[in-house]
Motif scaffolding. Structure first.
Motif, PDB file in Angstrom:
ATOM      1  N   GLY A   1      60.962 138.368   6.650  1.00 47.01           N
ATOM      2  CA  GLY A   1      62.108 139.081   6.110  1.00 47.01           C
ATOM      3  C   GLY A   1      63.000 138.256   5.207  1.00 47.01           C
ATOM      4  N   GLU A   2      62.810 136.938   5.192  1.00 46.23           N
ATOM      5  CA  GLU A   2      63.624 136.073   4.344  1.00 46.23           C
ATOM      6  C   GLU A   2      62.888 135.783   3.044  1.00 46.23           C
ATOM      7  OE1 GLU A   2      64.758 132.620   6.616  1.00 46.23           O
ATOM      8  OE2 GLU A   2      66.048 133.807   7.925  1.00 46.23           O
ATOM      9  N   GLU A   3      63.615 135.146   2.086  1.00 44.09           N
ATOM     10  CA  GLU A   3      62.994 134.805   0.812  1.00 44.09           C
ATOM     11  C   GLU A   3      63.286 133.369   0.440  1.00 44.09           C
ATOM     12  OE1 GLU A   3      64.425 137.648  -2.021  1.00 44.09           O
ATOM     13  OE2 GLU A   3      66.468 136.896  -1.971  1.00 44.09           O
ATOM     14  N   HIS A   4      62.397 132.825  -0.398  1.00 43.57           N
ATOM     15  CA  HIS A   4      62.532 131.425  -0.785  1.00 43.57           C
ATOM     16  C   HIS A   4      61.771 131.141  -2.069  1.00 43.57           C
ATOM     17  CE1 HIS A   4      58.592 129.860   1.274  1.00 43.57           C
ATOM     18  NE2 HIS A   4      58.456 131.115   0.898  1.00 43.57           N
ATOM     19  N   SER A   5      62.027 129.965  -2.621  1.00 42.62           N
ATOM     20  CA  SER A   5      61.259 129.414  -3.742  1.00 42.62           C
ATOM     21  C   SER A   5      61.356 127.902  -3.658  1.00 42.62           C
ATOM     22  CB  SER A   5      61.797 129.924  -5.090  1.00 42.62           C
ATOM     23  OG  SER A   5      63.068 129.370  -5.361  1.00 42.62           O
ATOM     24  N   LEU A   6      60.487 127.230  -4.400  1.00 42.96           N
ATOM     25  CA  LEU A   6      60.495 125.766  -4.444  1.00 42.96           C
ATOM     26  C   LEU A   6      60.201 125.337  -5.874  1.00 42.96           C
ATOM     27  CD1 LEU A   6      60.638 123.020  -2.970  1.00 42.96           C
ATOM     28  CD2 LEU A   6      58.174 123.252  -2.556  1.00 42.96           C
ATOM     29  N   THR A   7      61.058 124.473  -6.420  1.00 38.34           N
ATOM     30  CA  THR A   7      60.925 124.000  -7.798  1.00 38.34           C
ATOM     31  C   THR A   7      60.862 122.482  -7.823  1.00 38.34           C
ATOM     32  OG1 THR A   7      62.234 125.878  -8.581  1.00 38.34           O
ATOM     33  CG2 THR A   7      62.013 123.997 -10.083  1.00 38.34           C
ATOM     34  N   ASN A   8      59.910 121.956  -8.577  1.00 35.62           N
ATOM     35  CA  ASN A   8      59.863 120.519  -8.807  1.00 35.62           C
ATOM     36  C   ASN A   8      60.770 120.224  -9.998  1.00 35.62           C
ATOM     37  OD1 ASN A   8      59.386 117.885  -9.490  1.00 35.62           O
ATOM     38  ND2 ASN A   8      57.174 118.003  -9.307  1.00 35.62           N
ATOM     39  N   ASN A   9      61.948 119.715  -9.710  1.00 34.95           N
ATOM     40  CA  ASN A   9      62.897 119.356 -10.769  1.00 34.95           C
ATOM     41  C   ASN A   9      62.905 117.856 -11.023  1.00 34.95           C
ATOM     42  OD1 ASN A   9      64.161 118.558  -8.418  1.00 34.95           O
ATOM     43  ND2 ASN A   9      66.195 119.188  -9.079  1.00 34.95           N
ATOM     44  N   GLY A  10      61.938 117.160 -10.441  1.00 38.23           N
ATOM     45  CA  GLY A  10      61.863 115.712 -10.594  1.00 38.23           C
ATOM     46  C   GLY A  10      60.927 115.297 -11.711  1.00 38.23           C
ATOM     47  N   THR A  11      60.609 114.005 -11.741  1.00 37.12           N
ATOM     48  CA  THR A  11      59.730 113.450 -12.771  1.00 37.12           C
ATOM     49  C   THR A  11      58.359 113.086 -12.222  1.00 37.12           C
ATOM     50  OG1 THR A  11      60.616 111.230 -12.368  1.00 37.12           O
ATOM     51  CG2 THR A  11      61.675 112.540 -14.107  1.00 37.12           C
ATOM     52  N   GLU A  12      58.187 113.219 -10.908  1.00 42.09           N
ATOM     53  CA  GLU A  12      56.908 112.924 -10.255  1.00 42.09           C
ATOM     54  C   GLU A  12      56.368 114.206  -9.636  1.00 42.09           C
ATOM     55  OE1 GLU A  12      57.418 109.846  -7.366  1.00 42.09           O
ATOM     56  OE2 GLU A  12      58.526 108.566  -8.734  1.00 42.09           O
ATOM     57  N   ASP A  13      55.083 114.197  -9.295  1.00 39.01           N
ATOM     58  CA  ASP A  13      54.491 115.343  -8.610  1.00 39.01           C
ATOM     59  C   ASP A  13      55.203 115.594  -7.287  1.00 39.01           C
ATOM     60  OD1 ASP A  13      52.654 115.426 -10.651  1.00 39.01           O
ATOM     61  OD2 ASP A  13      50.941 114.798  -9.443  1.00 39.01           O
ATOM     62  N   LEU A  14      55.368 116.856  -6.945  1.00 36.11           N
ATOM     63  CA  LEU A  14      55.884 117.276  -5.638  1.00 36.11           C
ATOM     64  C   LEU A  14      54.675 117.766  -4.856  1.00 36.11           C
ATOM     65  CD1 LEU A  14      58.078 118.074  -3.593  1.00 36.11           C
ATOM     66  CD2 LEU A  14      58.446 120.160  -4.923  1.00 36.11           C
TER      67      LEU A  14
END
Length: 117
Positions: A92-105
């Motif tokens: 029922g919840e929502e989310h996202s994930l963003t790589n805002n860095g300079t290396e691989d996440l």
């Protein structure tokens, strides 16, 4: 059973409309969940790549960060995350994930079915 690395299923895909394509290796294949889940992957997000915001219905997802850093959207609250952090998105919840860095996440993602009844 042992599945050798050379036999793992790999894919590259845009997820939930996020920018760029993730790179994933399936740890479990869909037929190996015994009806308890649908995803267990080792995922790499290159800089600028994101898993777009999405809601979970009848399942829940957990991310475990192995390396790199990013921004996790936890139901509208943005939080900086890094190695060792665990993010849980309940049914029922929502989310996202963003790589805002300079290396691989690099993360492990697990989606299990939510059977509350």
């Amino acid at each position: 059973m042992i599945r050798r690395a050379k036999d793992n299923t790999s894919l590259s895909a845009v997820i939930c409309g996020g920018p760029g394509a993730i790179e994933a290796v399936q740890i479990l294949n869909p037929d190996e969940f015994c009806g308890k889940g649908r995803l267990f992957n080792h995922i790499t997000l290159k800089p600028g790549v994101a898993v777009g915001k999405h809601r979970h219905k009848n399942d829940f997802e957990t991310y475990y960060i192995l390396s790199g850093s990013g921004v996790y959207d936890d139901n509208g609250t943005l939080v900086e995350v890094g190695p060792g952090d665990v993010m849980i998105c309940a049914e029922g919840e929502e989310h996202s994930l963003t790589n805002n860095g300079t290396e691989d996440l690099v993360i492990i993602a697990l989606v299990l079915f939510d059977k509350k009844d």
